[in-house]
Design an enzyme around this catalytic site. Structure first.
Site, PDB file in Angstrom:
ATOM      1  N   ASP A 335       3.892   1.359 -10.103  1.00 25.13           N
ATOM      2  CA  ASP A 335       3.919  -0.235 -10.758  1.00 25.13           C
ATOM      3  C   ASP A 335       2.147  -0.171 -11.660  1.00 25.13           C
ATOM      4  OD1 ASP A 335       3.004  -0.780  -8.622  1.00 25.13           O
ATOM      5  OD2 ASP A 335       4.031  -2.929  -7.889  1.00 25.13           O
ATOM      6  N   ASP A 337      -0.830  -3.434 -10.719  1.00 23.18           N
ATOM      7  CA  ASP A 337      -0.633  -4.495  -9.361  1.00 23.18           C
ATOM      8  C   ASP A 337      -2.221  -5.232 -10.666  1.00 23.18           C
ATOM      9  OD1 ASP A 337       1.506  -3.950  -7.471  1.00 23.18           O
ATOM     10  OD2 ASP A 337       0.178  -1.843  -7.005  1.00 23.18           O
ATOM     11  N   ASP A 431       3.005  -6.063 -11.569  1.00 28.06           N
ATOM     12  CA  ASP A 431       3.383  -7.266 -10.559  1.00 28.06           C
ATOM     13  C   ASP A 431       1.511  -8.197  -9.525  1.00 28.06           C
ATOM     14  OD1 ASP A 431       4.761  -6.772  -8.486  1.00 28.06           O
ATOM     15  OD2 ASP A 431       4.101  -5.115  -7.092  1.00 28.06           O
TER      16      ASP A 431
HETATM   17  N1  CTP Z   1       2.032  -6.277  -1.722  1.00 24.80           N
HETATM   18  C1  CTP Z   1       1.702  -7.124  -0.960  1.00 24.80           C
HETATM   19  N2  CTP Z   1       2.762  -7.586  -0.798  1.00 24.80           N
HETATM   20  C2  CTP Z   1       4.593  -7.417  -1.447  1.00 24.80           C
HETATM   21  C3  CTP Z   1       3.850  -6.524  -2.413  1.00 24.80           C
HETATM   22  C4  CTP Z   1       2.674  -5.724  -2.205  1.00 24.80           C
HETATM   23  O1  CTP Z   1       1.225  -7.828   0.368  1.00 24.80           O
HETATM   24  N3  CTP Z   1       4.883  -7.922  -1.469  1.00 24.80           N
HETATM   25  C5  CTP Z   1       0.237  -5.308  -0.860  1.00 24.80           C
HETATM   26  C6  CTP Z   1       0.172  -3.837  -0.416  1.00 24.80           C
HETATM   27  O2  CTP Z   1      -0.232  -4.710   0.651  1.00 24.80           O
HETATM   28  C7  CTP Z   1       0.336  -3.501  -0.755  1.00 24.80           C
HETATM   29  C8  CTP Z   1      -0.357  -3.397  -2.369  1.00 24.80           C
HETATM   30  O3  CTP Z   1      -0.021  -4.711  -2.585  1.00 24.80           O
HETATM   31  O4  CTP Z   1      -1.097  -2.138  -0.753  1.00 24.80           O
HETATM   32  C9  CTP Z   1      -0.098  -2.695  -3.103  1.00 24.80           C
HETATM   33  O5  CTP Z   1       1.682  -2.319  -3.186  1.00 24.80           O
HETATM   34  P1  CTP Z   1       3.187  -1.454  -4.066  1.00 24.80           P
HETATM   35  O6  CTP Z   1       2.034  -1.757  -5.208  1.00 24.80           O
HETATM   36  O7  CTP Z   1       4.011  -1.690  -3.380  1.00 24.80           O
HETATM   37  O8  CTP Z   1       1.579   0.283  -4.137  1.00 24.80           O
HETATM   38  P2  CTP Z   1       0.729   0.987  -4.096  1.00 24.80           P
HETATM   39  O9  CTP Z   1      -0.491   1.560  -3.094  1.00 24.80           O
HETATM   40  O10 CTP Z   1      -0.217   0.106  -5.646  1.00 24.80           O
HETATM   41  O11 CTP Z   1       0.862   2.125  -4.645  1.00 24.80           O
HETATM   42  P3  CTP Z   1       1.478   2.084  -6.608  1.00 24.80           P
HETATM   43  O12 CTP Z   1       0.674   3.135  -7.080  1.00 24.80           O
HETATM   44  O13 CTP Z   1       2.881   3.456  -6.101  1.00 24.80           O
HETATM   45  O14 CTP Z   1       2.067   1.583  -7.032  1.00 24.80           O
HETATM   46 MN    MN Z   2       1.107  -0.979  -6.797  1.00 24.91          MN
HETATM   47 MN    MN Z   3       2.862  -3.473  -6.392  1.00 21.85          MN
END
Ligand code: CTP
Ligand code: MN
Ligand code: MN
Length: 507
Positions: A335, A337, A431
């Protein structure tokens, strides 16, 4: 099932670049995958095969550079041993060990990319494990116990081990065994921080977080190249189904487990029983194909532009920061963020509905779930908060946005119906999180990840410093006060930790 995305049109002219053996001819058209720059090492491959493969990849829209430079992200070798690859890296990087390090891959990655016509995610089997030439083997005594005390780069040297250990962690998570999940995750994370590959069992001695089970897996891999336990899990119906279901946006382990116990196994099974799905899961299945393919860095940048423009319209002065894996230097993610704030405290409140409204009016919102903020007093943090992935209380939105494919010059030149809404694009998970400026540093640290790094930061804070950390603040329960921070560096300082840059938080 999700609709099959329309075939992407290929830009013109790429095929013109014949004679791929020529020196560093600039690509005539922008590459389709800007996050990926390939370098094919000639050694063993031979000049003519290299030229052929270069042309093939360019015809498919990949950027392939003839000369090595720090812009190269993926080095592909054929028939090279790890030792040769090591020499090669040594030769190329020379003394400048601080240059960004490319992924060193065997030809299998390249071939899969050609077959699929797009970059495929890098997996363990694609990697050549290469010891860093400039640093000595890890001194086990020098590997600190907590991931937040270590530098963990994106590309590391023990992929075949970490992949196996993380499979075991994931499988344990599917069974609700939090203890085993953490044990395997911690062992994998230690290996990611080592300066070279494990080639001998004696190297595990003294490493933190390495129990009997994890050691046994490493031994199996060293001796046989595969672990029967890991292979057994990967083949199992249970693991495959849980993996499939939890990959769906809106489906966690509990739901996946319930469906599994009800006998459901496939996406078709789920769609046959639509009453089982909530709105989020429905969106997850509708867009499954797009959402299960990686988001590339250039797509994240394009989404950022869209979000920034919407925010400029509804709250000028607010800032948008890319967080998550992309801030850690990842080239692809599940995703995108973003963390949003405004320099004037309070101005940011209620921003998300306005931004989403603006995006919606452009037809870019495929799904959204907005949570208004529900700040609690930080003193309410109970001790569990430092153990779990504590949900924060920020105003946020978990959404699926439509990223239209930018019109290429080809479209414009041919006047291909620019007004008609194009299906050419992609659904992307996004997000959005909004924090007041006073908590921004904590939100940034908390949303940059990795998830394991965050978990370890909280564990370290509590166990070693008796402080409670989350994405809102750092609280001292003895003094009953919060410690302010204007930057991530401030937070590391409060904790007595060396500052770890985002690119080194890939724990
Ligand atoms: N996070 C959070 N609360 C949530 C979801 C995520 O605090 N409800 C934080 C987590 O600490 C996470 C960060 O946001 O480390 C990013 O989350 P995520 O997008 O799930 O992971 P990524 O590390 O960005 O991996 P990816 O590249 O697969 O998206
Ligand atoms: Mn992410
Ligand atoms: Mn995320």
């Amino acid at each position: 099932m999700a609709p099959v995305p329309p075939k992407r049109r290929r830009g013109p002219g790429r095929g013109e670049e014949a004679g791929a053996g020529r020196a560093a001819a600039p690509s005539p058209a922008p590459p389709r995958f800007p996050g990926v720059t390939i370098y094919l090492a000639e050694q063993h491959m031979g000049r003519s095969r290299r030229a052929f493969l270069t042309e093939l990849a360019r015809a498919k829209g990949f950027r392939v550079d003839q000369a090595y430079s720090p812009e190269v992200t993926h080095v592909v070798m054929e028939g090279s041993s790890a030792a040769e690859a090591s020499d090669w890296l040594d030769h190329v990087l020379g003394a400048s060990g601080s240059l960004p390090k490319p992924l060193l891959l065997n030809i299998s990655w390249f071939i899969e990319c050609m077959r699929q016509g797009k970059p495929v995610p890098v997996e363990g089997r694609h990697c050549l494990e290469v010891p860093l030439p400039t640093r000595s083997q890890a001194d086990p005594d020098s590997v600190p116990a907590y991931a937040c005390q270590r530098h963990t780069p994106l590309a590391h040297h023990n992929l075949c081990f970490t992949e196996a250990l993380e499979t075991l962690a994931e499988a344990a998570g599917f069974e609700g065994s939090q203890g085993r999940f953490l044990a395997f995750q911690r062992a994998a994370s230690v290996l990611k921080a080592l300066p070279g590959p494990i080639t001998n069992m004696s190297q595990l001695q003294g490493l933190p977080c390495f129990g009997e089970h994890s050691s046994r897996i490493v031994q199996e891999l060293l001796e046989h190249g595969v672990s029967s336990e890991v292979e057994g899990i990967k083949q199992s119906e249970r693991y495959q189904t849980m993996k499939l279901f939890t990959q769906i946006f809106g489906v966690g382990v509990k739901t996946a487990d319930r469906w599994y116990r009800e006998g459901l196994r496939t996406l078709d099974d789920l769609q046959a029983q639509p009453r089982k799905l909530n709105r989020q899961q429905e969106a997850g299945i509708r867009h499954f194909e797009d959402l299960s393919s990686p988001v590339w860095r250039h797509e994240a940048d394009a989404i950022q532009q869209v979000v920034e423009e919407a925010i400029r319209q509804v709250l000028p002065g607010a800032t948008v920061t890319l967080t998550g894996g992309f801030r850690r230097g990842k080239l692809q993610g599940h995703d995108v963020d973003f963390l949003i704030t405004h320099p004037v405290e309070g101005q940011e409140a209620g921003l998300i509905p306005k931004v989403m409204g603006h995006l919606e009016s452009q037809g870019l919102v495929l799904y959204q779930h907005t949570q208004s903020n529900h700040y609690q007093d930080l003193k309410d943090l109970d001790h569990k908060a430092s153990q779990n992935t504590a949900m924060d209380a920020y105003e946020k939105c978990f959404c699926v946005l439509w990223l239209p494919k930018p019109p290429t010059s080809f479209h414009l030149e041919t006047g291909e119906g620019p007004k008609e809404p194009s299906r050419d694009g992609k659904a992307v998970r996004v997000d959005l999180v909004v924090s007041p400026i006073s908590q921004f540093a904590f939100a940034l640290l908390g949303w940059t990840g990795s998830q394991h790094f965050e978990r370890e930061l909280r564990r370290f804070s509590q166990a070693e410093k008796n402080l409670l950390l989350n994405s809102h603040g750092l609280y001292d329960p003895e003094k009953k006060e919060s410690l302010p921070a204007a930057s991530e560096e401030d937070i590391f300082t409060h904790l007595g930790l060396e500052y770890i840059a985002p690119e080194q938080r890939n724990a």
